[in-house]
Motif scaffolding. Structure first.
Motif, PDB file in Angstrom:
ATOM      1  N   TRP A 206      63.537   4.622  70.787  1.00 17.41           N
ATOM      2  CA  TRP A 206      64.005   5.817  70.070  1.00 17.41           C
ATOM      3  C   TRP A 206      65.219   5.510  69.215  1.00 17.41           C
ATOM      4  O   TRP A 206      65.417   6.133  68.168  1.00 17.41           O
ATOM      5  N   VAL A 207      66.041   4.553  69.626  1.00 16.13           N
ATOM      6  CA  VAL A 207      67.148   4.114  68.783  1.00 16.13           C
ATOM      7  C   VAL A 207      66.604   3.475  67.516  1.00 16.13           C
ATOM      8  O   VAL A 207      67.088   3.733  66.405  1.00 16.13           O
ATOM      9  N   ARG A 208      65.593   2.626  67.660  1.00 14.69           N
ATOM     10  CA  ARG A 208      64.974   1.991  66.500  1.00 14.69           C
ATOM     11  C   ARG A 208      64.368   3.035  65.571  1.00 14.69           C
ATOM     12  O   ARG A 208      64.464   2.933  64.345  1.00 14.69           O
ATOM     13  N   ASN A 209      63.741   4.044  66.162  1.00 15.49           N
ATOM     14  CA  ASN A 209      63.169   5.112  65.338  1.00 15.49           C
ATOM     15  C   ASN A 209      64.247   5.852  64.557  1.00 15.49           C
ATOM     16  O   ASN A 209      64.092   6.145  63.364  1.00 15.49           O
ATOM     17  N   ILE A 210      65.341   6.161  65.228  1.00 13.21           N
ATOM     18  CA  ILE A 210      66.439   6.872  64.563  1.00 13.21           C
ATOM     19  C   ILE A 210      66.998   6.034  63.413  1.00 13.21           C
ATOM     20  O   ILE A 210      67.268   6.551  62.320  1.00 13.21           O
ATOM     21  N   GLN A 211      67.187   4.743  63.652  1.00 16.98           N
ATOM     22  CA  GLN A 211      67.677   3.864  62.599  1.00 16.98           C
ATOM     23  C   GLN A 211      66.740   3.876  61.394  1.00 16.98           C
ATOM     24  O   GLN A 211      67.179   3.930  60.239  1.00 16.98           O
ATOM     25  N   MET A 212      65.441   3.837  61.667  1.00 18.04           N
ATOM     26  CA  MET A 212      64.462   3.800  60.583  1.00 18.04           C
ATOM     27  C   MET A 212      64.377   5.131  59.854  1.00 18.04           C
ATOM     28  O   MET A 212      64.299   5.174  58.621  1.00 18.04           O
ATOM     29  N   TYR A 213      64.412   6.246  60.603  1.00 13.20           N
ATOM     30  CA  TYR A 213      64.252   7.547  59.971  1.00 13.20           C
ATOM     31  C   TYR A 213      65.486   7.967  59.184  1.00 13.20           C
ATOM     32  O   TYR A 213      65.374   8.691  58.190  1.00 13.20           O
ATOM     33  N   LEU A 214      66.680   7.526  59.598  1.00 12.21           N
ATOM     34  CA  LEU A 214      67.877   7.824  58.819  1.00 12.21           C
ATOM     35  C   LEU A 214      67.792   7.216  57.429  1.00 12.21           C
ATOM     36  O   LEU A 214      68.056   7.887  56.421  1.00 12.21           O
ATOM     37  N   SER A 215      67.434   5.956  57.388  1.00 12.60           N
ATOM     38  CA  SER A 215      67.268   5.311  56.082  1.00 12.60           C
ATOM     39  C   SER A 215      66.066   5.885  55.349  1.00 12.60           C
ATOM     40  O   SER A 215      66.057   5.964  54.120  1.00 12.60           O
ATOM     41  N   GLY A 216      65.048   6.319  56.106  1.00 17.45           N
ATOM     42  CA  GLY A 216      63.874   6.913  55.489  1.00 17.45           C
ATOM     43  C   GLY A 216      64.189   8.209  54.773  1.00 17.45           C
ATOM     44  O   GLY A 216      63.635   8.501  53.708  1.00 17.45           O
ATOM     45  N   ILE A 217      65.094   9.006  55.348  1.00 16.02           N
ATOM     46  CA  ILE A 217      65.490  10.256  54.703  1.00 16.02           C
ATOM     47  C   ILE A 217      66.181   9.985  53.373  1.00 16.02           C
ATOM     48  O   ILE A 217      65.922  10.658  52.362  1.00 16.02           O
ATOM     49  N   VAL A 218      67.041   8.984  53.360  1.00 16.81           N
ATOM     50  CA  VAL A 218      67.731   8.616  52.119  1.00 16.81           C
ATOM     51  C   VAL A 218      66.722   8.176  51.062  1.00 16.81           C
ATOM     52  O   VAL A 218      66.773   8.590  49.899  1.00 16.81           O
ATOM     53  N   VAL A 219      65.776   7.333  51.487  1.00 13.82           N
ATOM     54  CA  VAL A 219      64.776   6.809  50.555  1.00 13.82           C
ATOM     55  C   VAL A 219      63.906   7.933  49.992  1.00 13.82           C
ATOM     56  O   VAL A 219      63.636   7.994  48.782  1.00 13.82           O
ATOM     57  N   THR A 220      63.463   8.840  50.857  1.00 18.18           N
ATOM     58  CA  THR A 220      62.594   9.924  50.389  1.00 18.18           C
ATOM     59  C   THR A 220      63.333  10.924  49.509  1.00 18.18           C
ATOM     60  O   THR A 220      62.742  11.493  48.585  1.00 18.18           O
ATOM     61  N   LEU A 221      64.615  11.152  49.781  1.00 14.43           N
ATOM     62  CA  LEU A 221      65.400  12.026  48.912  1.00 14.43           C
ATOM     63  C   LEU A 221      65.515  11.434  47.507  1.00 14.43           C
ATOM     64  O   LEU A 221      65.450  12.154  46.507  1.00 14.43           O
ATOM     65  N   ILE A 222      65.687  10.107  47.450  1.00 10.24           N
ATOM     66  CA  ILE A 222      65.708   9.434  46.146  1.00 10.24           C
ATOM     67  C   ILE A 222      64.361   9.607  45.444  1.00 10.24           C
ATOM     68  O   ILE A 222      64.289   9.844  44.237  1.00 10.24           O
ATOM     69  N   GLY A 223      63.279   9.524  46.233  1.00 10.43           N
ATOM     70  CA  GLY A 223      61.946   9.724  45.670  1.00 10.43           C
ATOM     71  C   GLY A 223      61.751  11.123  45.129  1.00 10.43           C
ATOM     72  O   GLY A 223      61.128  11.312  44.071  1.00 10.43           O
ATOM     73  N   VAL A 224      62.284  12.117  45.825  1.00  4.41           N
ATOM     74  CA  VAL A 224      62.205  13.498  45.351  1.00  4.41           C
ATOM     75  C   VAL A 224      62.937  13.642  44.022  1.00  4.41           C
ATOM     76  O   VAL A 224      62.429  14.270  43.073  1.00  4.41           O
ATOM     77  N   TYR A 225      64.125  13.050  43.941  1.00  8.60           N
ATOM     78  CA  TYR A 225      64.928  13.162  42.719  1.00  8.60           C
ATOM     79  C   TYR A 225      64.251  12.468  41.536  1.00  8.60           C
ATOM     80  O   TYR A 225      64.217  13.011  40.419  1.00  8.60           O
ATOM     81  N   ILE A 226      63.710  11.287  41.771  1.00  7.88           N
ATOM     82  CA  ILE A 226      63.112  10.512  40.679  1.00  7.88           C
ATOM     83  C   ILE A 226      61.801  11.138  40.198  1.00  7.88           C
ATOM     84  O   ILE A 226      61.559  11.283  38.988  1.00  7.88           O
ATOM     85  N   ASN A 227      60.930  11.518  41.135  1.00  8.21           N
ATOM     86  CA  ASN A 227      59.588  11.970  40.771  1.00  8.21           C
ATOM     87  C   ASN A 227      59.515  13.457  40.417  1.00  8.21           C
ATOM     88  O   ASN A 227      58.819  13.839  39.474  1.00  8.21           O
TER      89      ASN A 227
END
Length: 340
Positions: A206-227
């Motif tokens: 679950w720690v690994r998941n949290i680490q991945m999803y935190l960065s995932g939120i940043v990445v997807t927000l960038i995707g929302v802004y760009i697209n």
């Protein structure tokens, strides 16, 4: 992470949930992208919300695992706040998964649900190659044979895709297949990379998941802004959302969590049966919901895919034990001849 023994019942439970989630997600996602509403929602915002929900659920599971708020705080500070290198390491699969999820939306907007589900099984040979190259594992001849059988089945599916009706938007099969190819490559690489990170240390799942999803939120927000940045600002972040869209987001969130659990607890046989069963279920649902007409070519390709998935999941035969048994049998025969 220490090796944990799990019961057969738990594995069967994972198999059932994976199968139902995969089939339901495919059908529901296609429904929301082709039929359910004229006001089409932004797929990038749906992916972003999915990451937020997965992060929330993982935090809840970590809180349950640590059993106290103090231990939860200590774990978060130690493994997340004060571990920027680990966060950077887990940003790789989150970036790749974000691309994969967005490609899935594009593919399902341009392909029938059954065609998508079958062609997406190309993730198996892609994962096999990544496993060999990244984890230094070997595959049996039967497993490699199943890989080529899978490619043959997918070729039949693409040669003459199943015809569909009741679709209200124009579809482009070429774009759909390109999108599914990118999603397959992302799935293979990200899955093996995450497995390598997960099993190379004793850090909690679950720690690994949290680490991945935190960065995932940043990445997807960038995707929302760009697209879709301008349209989101104009129409709103939740434009076009319906109960069906929320259901799709929920299925994506649960599916993401079970993917990480599967990496830890299950084996290839269970994943193979799950994928094959999901193909059957989504095809039946497509016949009922979208007027899908299954051709002989499509059915043959789907059958080859299901068989290849099963063969790929079969464990390697331990030939050393067979050879040892033969040696013991020969020695017993010789002893019997001497006694005679």
């Amino acid at each position: 992470m220490a090796v944990e023994n799990v019961s057969v019942v738990f594995k069967l439970y994972c198999l059932a949930v994976m199968t139902l989630v995969a089939a339901a997600y495919t059908v529901a996602l296609r429904y929301t992208r082709t039929i359910s509403s004229k006001d089409l929602y932004f797929s990038t915002t749906a992916v972003c919300i999915t990451e937020v929900i997965k992060l929330t659920l993982s935090l809840g599971m970590l809180a349950k695992e640590t059993s106290s708020l103090e231990r939860l705080k200590t774990t978060i500070l130690q493994h997340i706040i004060y571990s920027p290198k680990e966060m950077l390491k887990l940003s790789v699969p989150s970036l790749v998964y974000a691309v994969q999820n967005n490609m899935a939306f594009i593919a399902l907007s341009n392909l029938d649900a059954a065609v998508y589900q079958v062609t997406y099984q190309l993730k198996i040979p892609c994962t096999a190659l990544c496993t060999v190259l990244m984890l230094n594992r070997s595959l049996s001849r039967l497993q490699w044979f199943s890989v080529f059988m899978l490619c043959g089945g997918v070729t039949l599916v693409q040669w003459k895709p199943a015809e569909a009706t009741k679709v209200q938007i124009e579809q482009n099969p070429f774009i759909g297949f390109v999108a599914i190819a990118i999603a397959v490559l992302c799935s293979g690489f990200a899955g093996v990379y995450f497995e390598k990170v997960l099993k190379s240390s004793d850090t909690s799942l679950w720690v690994r998941n949290i680490q991945m999803y935190l960065s995932g939120i940043v990445v997807t927000l960038i995707g929302v802004y760009i697209n879709d940045g301008k349209q989101v600002l104009e129409k709103g972040f939740f434009y076009g959302y319906t109960p069906w869209v929320c259901f799709v987001v929920f299925l994506a969130s649960v599916g993401g969590l079970y993917t990480s659990v599967v990496v830890k607890y299950t084996d290839n046989i269970m994943k193979g049966f799950s994928a094959a069963a999901a193909i059957v279920l989504s095809t039946v649902a497509s016949v009922l919901l979208f007027g899908l007409q299954i051709t002989i070519t499509f059915a043959s390709g789907a059958l080859l895919v299901c068989v290849s998935i099963y063969l790929y999941g079969l464990p390697k035969q331990d030939t050393s034990k067979v050879a040892q048994t033969h040696k013991e049998t020969d020695s017993e025969l010789k002893q019997k001849l001497i006694n005679v």
